[in-house]
Design a protein around this motif. Structure first.
Motif, PDB file in Angstrom:
ATOM      1  N   GLY A  14       0.897  -1.458   0.160  1.00 43.13           N
ATOM      2  CA  GLY A  14       0.015  -0.077   0.106  1.00 43.13           C
ATOM      3  C   GLY A  14       0.776   1.239   0.068  1.00 43.13           C
ATOM      4  O   GLY A  14       0.616   2.066  -1.012  1.00 43.13           O
ATOM      5  N   ASN A  15       1.868   1.496   0.980  1.00 44.53           N
ATOM      6  CA  ASN A  15       2.793   2.454   1.007  1.00 44.53           C
ATOM      7  C   ASN A  15       3.440   2.608  -0.440  1.00 44.53           C
ATOM      8  O   ASN A  15       3.746   3.689  -0.938  1.00 44.53           O
ATOM      9  CB  ASN A  15       3.751   2.379   2.154  1.00 44.53           C
ATOM     10  CG  ASN A  15       3.090   2.713   3.484  1.00 44.53           C
ATOM     11  OD1 ASN A  15       1.922   3.160   3.610  1.00 44.53           O
ATOM     12  ND2 ASN A  15       3.716   1.898   4.509  1.00 44.53           N
ATOM     13  N   TRP A  16       3.926   1.380  -0.850  1.00 46.54           N
ATOM     14  CA  TRP A  16       4.713   1.428  -2.409  1.00 46.54           C
ATOM     15  C   TRP A  16       4.040   2.139  -3.260  1.00 46.54           C
ATOM     16  O   TRP A  16       4.371   2.831  -4.210  1.00 46.54           O
ATOM     17  CB  TRP A  16       5.229   0.120  -2.444  1.00 46.54           C
ATOM     18  CG  TRP A  16       6.305  -0.159  -3.436  1.00 46.54           C
ATOM     19  CD1 TRP A  16       7.508  -0.125  -3.478  1.00 46.54           C
ATOM     20  CD2 TRP A  16       5.729  -0.008  -4.870  1.00 46.54           C
ATOM     21  NE1 TRP A  16       8.132  -0.167  -4.859  1.00 46.54           N
ATOM     22  CE2 TRP A  16       7.238  -0.206  -5.662  1.00 46.54           C
ATOM     23  CE3 TRP A  16       4.552  -0.263  -5.828  1.00 46.54           C
ATOM     24  CZ2 TRP A  16       7.157  -0.134  -6.950  1.00 46.54           C
ATOM     25  CZ3 TRP A  16       4.913  -0.219  -7.119  1.00 46.54           C
ATOM     26  CH2 TRP A  16       5.992  -0.488  -7.793  1.00 46.54           C
ATOM     27  N   LEU A  17       2.921   1.482  -3.479  1.00 40.41           N
ATOM     28  CA  LEU A  17       1.697   2.300  -4.550  1.00 40.41           C
ATOM     29  C   LEU A  17       1.324   3.492  -4.476  1.00 40.41           C
ATOM     30  O   LEU A  17       1.214   4.173  -5.415  1.00 40.41           O
ATOM     31  CB  LEU A  17       0.260   1.320  -4.425  1.00 40.41           C
ATOM     32  CG  LEU A  17       0.466  -0.206  -4.781  1.00 40.41           C
ATOM     33  CD1 LEU A  17      -0.776  -1.037  -4.378  1.00 40.41           C
ATOM     34  CD2 LEU A  17       0.554  -0.407  -6.390  1.00 40.41           C
ATOM     35  N   GLU A  18       1.288   4.136  -3.057  1.00 40.21           N
ATOM     36  CA  GLU A  18       1.032   5.293  -3.169  1.00 40.21           C
ATOM     37  C   GLU A  18       2.020   6.369  -3.357  1.00 40.21           C
ATOM     38  O   GLU A  18       1.947   7.633  -3.419  1.00 40.21           O
ATOM     39  CB  GLU A  18       0.675   5.691  -1.498  1.00 40.21           C
ATOM     40  CG  GLU A  18      -0.436   5.005  -1.144  1.00 40.21           C
ATOM     41  CD  GLU A  18      -2.022   5.554  -1.979  1.00 40.21           C
ATOM     42  OE1 GLU A  18      -2.006   6.699  -2.381  1.00 40.21           O
ATOM     43  OE2 GLU A  18      -3.051   4.493  -2.200  1.00 40.21           O
ATOM     44  N   THR A  19       3.463   5.805  -3.287  1.00 39.22           N
ATOM     45  CA  THR A  19       4.742   6.663  -3.495  1.00 39.22           C
ATOM     46  C   THR A  19       5.292   6.531  -5.159  1.00 39.22           C
ATOM     47  O   THR A  19       6.106   7.249  -5.146  1.00 39.22           O
ATOM     48  CB  THR A  19       5.501   6.464  -2.404  1.00 39.22           C
ATOM     49  OG1 THR A  19       5.987   5.068  -2.224  1.00 39.22           O
ATOM     50  CG2 THR A  19       4.891   6.953  -1.180  1.00 39.22           C
TER      51      THR A  19
ATOM     52  N   ASP B  37      -2.868  -9.420  -6.372  1.00 42.93           N
ATOM     53  CA  ASP B  37      -3.256 -10.752  -5.733  1.00 42.93           C
ATOM     54  C   ASP B  37      -3.285 -10.583  -4.149  1.00 42.93           C
ATOM     55  O   ASP B  37      -2.767 -11.420  -3.126  1.00 42.93           O
ATOM     56  CB  ASP B  37      -2.337 -11.728  -6.378  1.00 42.93           C
ATOM     57  CG  ASP B  37      -2.875 -13.089  -5.621  1.00 42.93           C
ATOM     58  OD1 ASP B  37      -4.062 -13.309  -5.322  1.00 42.93           O
ATOM     59  OD2 ASP B  37      -2.074 -14.196  -5.680  1.00 42.93           O
ATOM     60  N   ALA B  38      -3.349  -9.249  -3.596  1.00 42.40           N
ATOM     61  CA  ALA B  38      -3.380  -8.922  -2.061  1.00 42.40           C
ATOM     62  C   ALA B  38      -4.179  -7.695  -1.829  1.00 42.40           C
ATOM     63  O   ALA B  38      -4.830  -7.237  -2.761  1.00 42.40           O
ATOM     64  CB  ALA B  38      -1.829  -8.512  -1.828  1.00 42.40           C
ATOM     65  N   TRP B  39      -4.499  -7.477  -0.636  1.00 42.31           N
ATOM     66  CA  TRP B  39      -5.491  -6.482  -0.184  1.00 42.31           C
ATOM     67  C   TRP B  39      -4.943  -5.100  -1.006  1.00 42.31           C
ATOM     68  O   TRP B  39      -5.921  -4.379  -1.369  1.00 42.31           O
ATOM     69  CB  TRP B  39      -5.607  -6.254   1.293  1.00 42.31           C
ATOM     70  CG  TRP B  39      -6.724  -5.554   1.741  1.00 42.31           C
ATOM     71  CD1 TRP B  39      -6.748  -4.418   2.031  1.00 42.31           C
ATOM     72  CD2 TRP B  39      -7.957  -5.976   2.019  1.00 42.31           C
ATOM     73  NE1 TRP B  39      -8.008  -3.954   2.301  1.00 42.31           N
ATOM     74  CE2 TRP B  39      -8.896  -5.070   2.228  1.00 42.31           C
ATOM     75  CE3 TRP B  39      -8.641  -7.470   1.800  1.00 42.31           C
ATOM     76  CZ2 TRP B  39     -10.087  -5.097   2.810  1.00 42.31           C
ATOM     77  CZ3 TRP B  39     -10.066  -7.684   2.190  1.00 42.31           C
ATOM     78  CH2 TRP B  39     -11.004  -6.672   2.797  1.00 42.31           C
ATOM     79  N   PRO B  40      -3.906  -4.766  -0.512  1.00 39.43           N
ATOM     80  CA  PRO B  40      -3.392  -3.312  -1.388  1.00 39.43           C
ATOM     81  C   PRO B  40      -3.357  -3.734  -3.003  1.00 39.43           C
ATOM     82  O   PRO B  40      -2.968  -4.833  -3.331  1.00 39.43           O
ATOM     83  CB  PRO B  40      -2.104  -3.250  -1.031  1.00 39.43           C
ATOM     84  CG  PRO B  40      -1.810  -3.958   0.147  1.00 39.43           C
ATOM     85  CD  PRO B  40      -2.694  -5.252   0.053  1.00 39.43           C
ATOM     86  N   GLY B  41      -4.107  -2.807  -3.560  1.00 39.90           N
ATOM     87  CA  GLY B  41      -4.050  -2.872  -4.888  1.00 39.90           C
ATOM     88  C   GLY B  41      -5.372  -3.754  -5.376  1.00 39.90           C
ATOM     89  O   GLY B  41      -5.759  -3.544  -6.822  1.00 39.90           O
ATOM     90  N   LYS B  42      -6.012  -4.096  -4.780  1.00 48.08           N
ATOM     91  CA  LYS B  42      -7.163  -4.741  -4.981  1.00 48.08           C
ATOM     92  C   LYS B  42      -8.608  -3.977  -4.155  1.00 48.08           C
ATOM     93  O   LYS B  42      -9.420  -3.450  -4.815  1.00 48.08           O
ATOM     94  CB  LYS B  42      -7.381  -6.143  -4.551  1.00 48.08           C
ATOM     95  CG  LYS B  42      -8.166  -7.013  -5.278  1.00 48.08           C
ATOM     96  CD  LYS B  42      -7.823  -8.560  -4.902  1.00 48.08           C
ATOM     97  CE  LYS B  42      -8.322  -9.527  -5.681  1.00 48.08           C
ATOM     98  NZ  LYS B  42      -7.923 -10.971  -5.228  1.00 48.08           N
ATOM     99  N   TYR B  43      -8.259  -4.302  -2.937  1.00 50.99           N
ATOM    100  CA  TYR B  43      -9.680  -3.633  -2.000  1.00 50.99           C
ATOM    101  C   TYR B  43      -9.002  -2.341  -1.205  1.00 50.99           C
ATOM    102  O   TYR B  43      -9.779  -1.523  -0.586  1.00 50.99           O
ATOM    103  CB  TYR B  43      -9.970  -4.511  -0.966  1.00 50.99           C
ATOM    104  CG  TYR B  43     -10.466  -5.935  -1.481  1.00 50.99           C
ATOM    105  CD1 TYR B  43     -11.634  -5.722  -2.248  1.00 50.99           C
ATOM    106  CD2 TYR B  43      -9.595  -7.054  -1.663  1.00 50.99           C
ATOM    107  CE1 TYR B  43     -11.996  -7.015  -2.995  1.00 50.99           C
ATOM    108  CE2 TYR B  43     -10.053  -8.119  -2.078  1.00 50.99           C
ATOM    109  CZ  TYR B  43     -11.238  -8.152  -2.599  1.00 50.99           C
ATOM    110  OH  TYR B  43     -11.844  -9.625  -3.350  1.00 50.99           O
ATOM    111  N   ALA B  44      -7.599  -2.063  -1.261  1.00 46.01           N
ATOM    112  CA  ALA B  44      -7.144  -0.924  -0.811  1.00 46.01           C
ATOM    113  C   ALA B  44      -6.289  -0.208  -1.814  1.00 46.01           C
ATOM    114  O   ALA B  44      -5.713  -0.832  -2.702  1.00 46.01           O
ATOM    115  CB  ALA B  44      -6.547  -0.888   0.650  1.00 46.01           C
ATOM    116  N   ASN B  45      -5.806   1.049  -1.614  1.00 48.81           N
ATOM    117  CA  ASN B  45      -5.258   1.722  -2.707  1.00 48.81           C
ATOM    118  C   ASN B  45      -5.353   1.421  -4.147  1.00 48.81           C
ATOM    119  O   ASN B  45      -4.440   1.601  -5.012  1.00 48.81           O
ATOM    120  CB  ASN B  45      -3.559   1.043  -2.468  1.00 48.81           C
ATOM    121  CG  ASN B  45      -3.126   1.226  -1.163  1.00 48.81           C
ATOM    122  OD1 ASN B  45      -3.229   0.305  -0.269  1.00 48.81           O
ATOM    123  ND2 ASN B  45      -3.058   2.353  -0.395  1.00 48.81           N
ATOM    124  N   LEU B  46      -6.616   1.367  -4.596  1.00 48.72           N
ATOM    125  CA  LEU B  46      -7.108   0.974  -5.895  1.00 48.72           C
ATOM    126  C   LEU B  46      -6.830   2.303  -6.811  1.00 48.72           C
ATOM    127  O   LEU B  46      -6.236   2.063  -7.950  1.00 48.72           O
ATOM    128  CB  LEU B  46      -8.696   0.712  -5.941  1.00 48.72           C
ATOM    129  CG  LEU B  46      -9.048   0.308  -7.351  1.00 48.72           C
ATOM    130  CD1 LEU B  46      -8.440  -0.864  -7.666  1.00 48.72           C
ATOM    131  CD2 LEU B  46     -10.738   0.306  -7.142  1.00 48.72           C
TER     132      LEU B  46
END
Length: 191
Positions: free
Chosen positions: A104-109, A120-129
């Protein structure tokens, strides 16, 4: 007879599968998902791919098997014990960058864009979309699995899936298809 059985596995798949069983890893991508990931990776020559949720590297092996020599794969997971298996078995492949951090942090930055994202994980799918889809290049593919009920889903998780699908269907920058096949796949292409 025509069937969707998968018989040809990526190199080192058996080693990753055995190591996954040894540590009782209970969240592997299935072989049908792997086969479609391989095909989709092959359709994107000279591309940058992102996997969110390395796990032990089973899906990673499929993605690498489909990629050409000029493509790269960044795979992120926050569990070092799981990712250690992928590192041990696949780490010598110079097309692969394994990142052990909070996705999640990686995606946001990140300011990178990718031609294929397998979330295939919560971030990227259900969070940090939004951050995830902002990292998807035009013409890029966004791939999700486990969209059909799974034995390891917590109570109420179906509501998360329904909400995500509604949100993706409401976007005007994506074309998507929902497949009631394998564990339930959703594949979207960005305009």
């Amino acid at each position: 007879m025509y069937s969707d059985d998968i018989h040809t596995l990526p190199p080192a798949y058996a080693d990753i599968e055995a190591a996954s069983q040894t540590i009782r890893f209970s969240m592997p991508s299935d072989r049908q998902t792997g086969a479609i990931l391989k095909m989709l990776a092959a359709s994107k020559p000279k591309s940058k791919l992102l996997e969110i949720g390395t796990g032990t590297g089973l899906a990673t092996a499929w993605l690498l098997a489909g990629m050409d020599a000029d493509s790269t794969l960044t795979s992120i997971d926050n569990e070092p014990a799981y990712q250690a298996i992928a590192r041990q078995v696949l780490g010598a492949d110079d097309r692969l960058q394994l990142v052990c951090t909070d996705a999640g942090n990686w995606l946001e930055t990140t300011d990178q864009t990718f031609d294929l994202i397998f979330a295939d994980a919560w971030p990227g799918k259900y969070a940090n979309l939004d951050a995830t889809l902002n990292a998807l290049a035009p013409g890029g593919l966004y791939v999700l699995d486990d969209m059909l009920p799974q034995p390891n889903w917590p109570d109420g998780h179906g509501d998360n899936v329904d909400k995500l699908v509604r949100e993706l269907e409401g976007r005007h920058d994506l074309h998507l298809v929902k497949l009631a096949w394998s564990t339930g796949l959703l594949i979207a292409s960005r305009n």
